[in-house]
Design an enzyme around this catalytic site. Structure first.
Site, short mmCIF file in Angstrom:
data_model
loop_
_atom_site.label_atom_id
_atom_site.label_comp_id
_atom_site.label_asym_id
_atom_site.label_seq_id
_atom_site.Cartn_x
_atom_site.Cartn_y
_atom_site.Cartn_z
N GLU A 214 -9.38 -1.20 -3.80
CA GLU A 214 -9.32 0.21 -4.19
C GLU A 214 -9.24 0.45 -5.69
O GLU A 214 -8.84 1.53 -6.13
CB GLU A 214 -8.18 0.94 -3.47
CG GLU A 214 -8.29 0.93 -1.93
CD GLU A 214 -9.27 1.97 -1.36
OE1 GLU A 214 -9.80 2.81 -2.13
OE2 GLU A 214 -9.51 1.92 -0.13
N ASP B 188 0.84 -1.20 0.00
CA ASP B 188 0.00 0.00 0.00
C ASP B 188 0.88 1.25 0.00
O ASP B 188 2.00 1.22 0.53
CB ASP B 188 -0.85 -0.03 1.30
CG ASP B 188 -2.16 0.75 1.20
OD1 ASP B 188 -2.17 1.81 0.57
OD2 ASP B 188 -3.15 0.29 1.80
N ASP C 139 -3.37 -3.14 -1.94
CA ASP C 139 -4.09 -1.92 -2.33
C ASP C 139 -3.49 -1.47 -3.65
O ASP C 139 -2.27 -1.24 -3.74
CB ASP C 139 -3.88 -0.86 -1.24
CG ASP C 139 -4.65 0.43 -1.49
OD1 ASP C 139 -4.86 0.80 -2.66
OD2 ASP C 139 -5.01 1.09 -0.49
N1 LIG Z 1 -6.95 2.47 1.75
C1 LIG Z 1 -6.57 3.71 1.47
N2 LIG Z 1 -6.50 4.10 0.22
N3 LIG Z 1 -6.34 4.50 2.50
C2 LIG Z 1 -6.01 5.90 2.44
C3 LIG Z 1 -5.89 6.49 3.82
C4 LIG Z 1 -5.54 7.94 3.78
C5 LIG Z 1 -5.32 8.58 5.13
N4 LIG Z 1 -4.19 8.04 5.81
C6 LIG Z 1 -6.56 8.46 6.02
O1 LIG Z 1 -6.52 7.80 7.03
O2 LIG Z 1 -7.58 9.01 5.70
MN LIG Z 2 -5.13 0.78 1.62
MN LIG Z 3 -3.73 3.06 -0.14
#
Ligand SMILES: NC(=[NH2+])NCCC[C@H](N)C(=O)O
Ligand SMILES: [Mn+2]
Ligand SMILES: [Mn+2]
Length: 319
Positions: free
Chosen positions: A288, A132, A243
């Protein structure tokens, strides 16, 4: 051909999860259908897999819940995320206990709270490899966005602040995962609170800096050494949660939270190939993919990359 040590047969069960409530951009719920429509089932069959797919998950009543799901503290859509992830945990557990490999198609990454819970009920000693751009380890207290796709890992570890309604109605009191069985590859965008959590819990994390420094081959080797012991001694089942935003946006543009400076096409595929080679993979998430973002050609490219990552993780090789 590596032996799939924990599978009863070469069977994969596709768990399509059309859910987007862990974040705020619509369209990621169409990811599973797009991956299947692109021919994923046939592709896996031609790799020799029995493919079990009975249609995507229904998530009874989730749209009604989403429509009136008030925040709890900072958490957005807590009831929807909780009921969906609980259902996914049960489905993944069922397939894993039947000796099949659950392949979960997202949907947003909050779903992994369900998939990993399900895997760990069937394989309590399993390791979690999380690929990720983000660590997704915010707690309900540290989350800057309130989006639960940024929080699943903290719930799996039972960090401070995660013993909250409605999740504590179904998550176990004693967490299923310990920090030493978790490793990240691909990180390049983490929040202040997450940085602290990673440090305090000594969680092994390979950022893009480490991929540049050591190369992907060495990084995957070190990641496996950490969660699974030296080669020869490796026997822990592995849950791989991928992801698609771990890849560089030039490779996988159609995703909700793209971050530049990501994994190349080959680096992403290498991770999948190397983990398959261990023979220890027991569950896979591909999360995602949001085909509704950007133009059609970007969506097509992202869906195709999603399918090929899955094929690599399930044994496709060139030679
Ligand atoms: N699974 C993802 N794309 N996560 C993005 C998280 C972005 C950020 N760290 C949040 O907690 O909002
Ligand atoms: Mn993620
Ligand atoms: Mn991510």
């Amino acid at each position: 051909m590596p032996q799939d040590r924990y599978l009863k047969e070469k069977s994969v069960a596709i768990v399509g999860c059309p859910f987007s409530g862990g974040q705020r951009r619509s369209g990621v719920d169409t990811g599973p259908n797009s991956l299947v429509a692109a021919g994923l089932i046939e592709q896996l069959q031609s790799l020799g897999w029995n493919v079990d797919f009975e249609g995507h998950q229904q998530f009874e009543g989730v749209n009604a819940t989403l429509a009136q799901d008030e925040d709890i503290g900072k958490m957005k859509n807590p009831r929807s995320v909780s009921s969906v992830t609980e259902a996914v945990a049960n489905t993944v557990e069922k397939h894993a206990k039947a000796g099949k490999l659950p392949l979960t198609l997202g949907g947003d990454h909050s779903l992994a709270l369900g998939t990993v819970s399900g895997s760990l009920r069937a394989h309590p000693d399993a390791a979690l490899i999380w690929i990720d751009a983000h660590a997704d380890i915010n707690t309900p207290l540290t989350t800057p966005s309130g989006n639960l796709h940024g929080c699943p890992v903290s719930f799996l570890l039972g960090l401070d602040g995660t013993d909250v309604e409605p999740f504590n109605a179904w998550l176990p009191k004693k967490p299923l995962l310990t920090p030493d069985r978790l490793v990240y590859i691909g990180l390049r965008d983490i929040d202040e609170g997450e940085r602290k959590i990673l440090k305090e819990n000594n969680i092994k994390s390979f950022s893009m800096h480490h991929v540049d420094k050591w190369g992907i081959g060495k990084v995957v080797e070190m990641a496996l050494d950490h969660v699974n012991g030296a080669p020869g001694k490796r026997d822990r089942p592995v849950h791989l949660s991928f992801d698609v935003d771990a890849l560089d946006p030039s490779v996988a543009p159609s995703t909700g939270t793209p971050v530049r400076g990501g994994l190349t096409f080959r680096e992403g595929h290498y991770i999948c190939e190397a983990i398959y080679e261990t023979g220890l993979l027991v569950a896979l998430d591909l999360m995602e993919v949001n085909p509704s973002l950007l133009e059609d050609k970007d969506a097509k490219q992202t869906i195709a990359v999603g399918c090929s990552l899955i094929r690599s993780a399930l044994g496709e090789t060139l030679l």
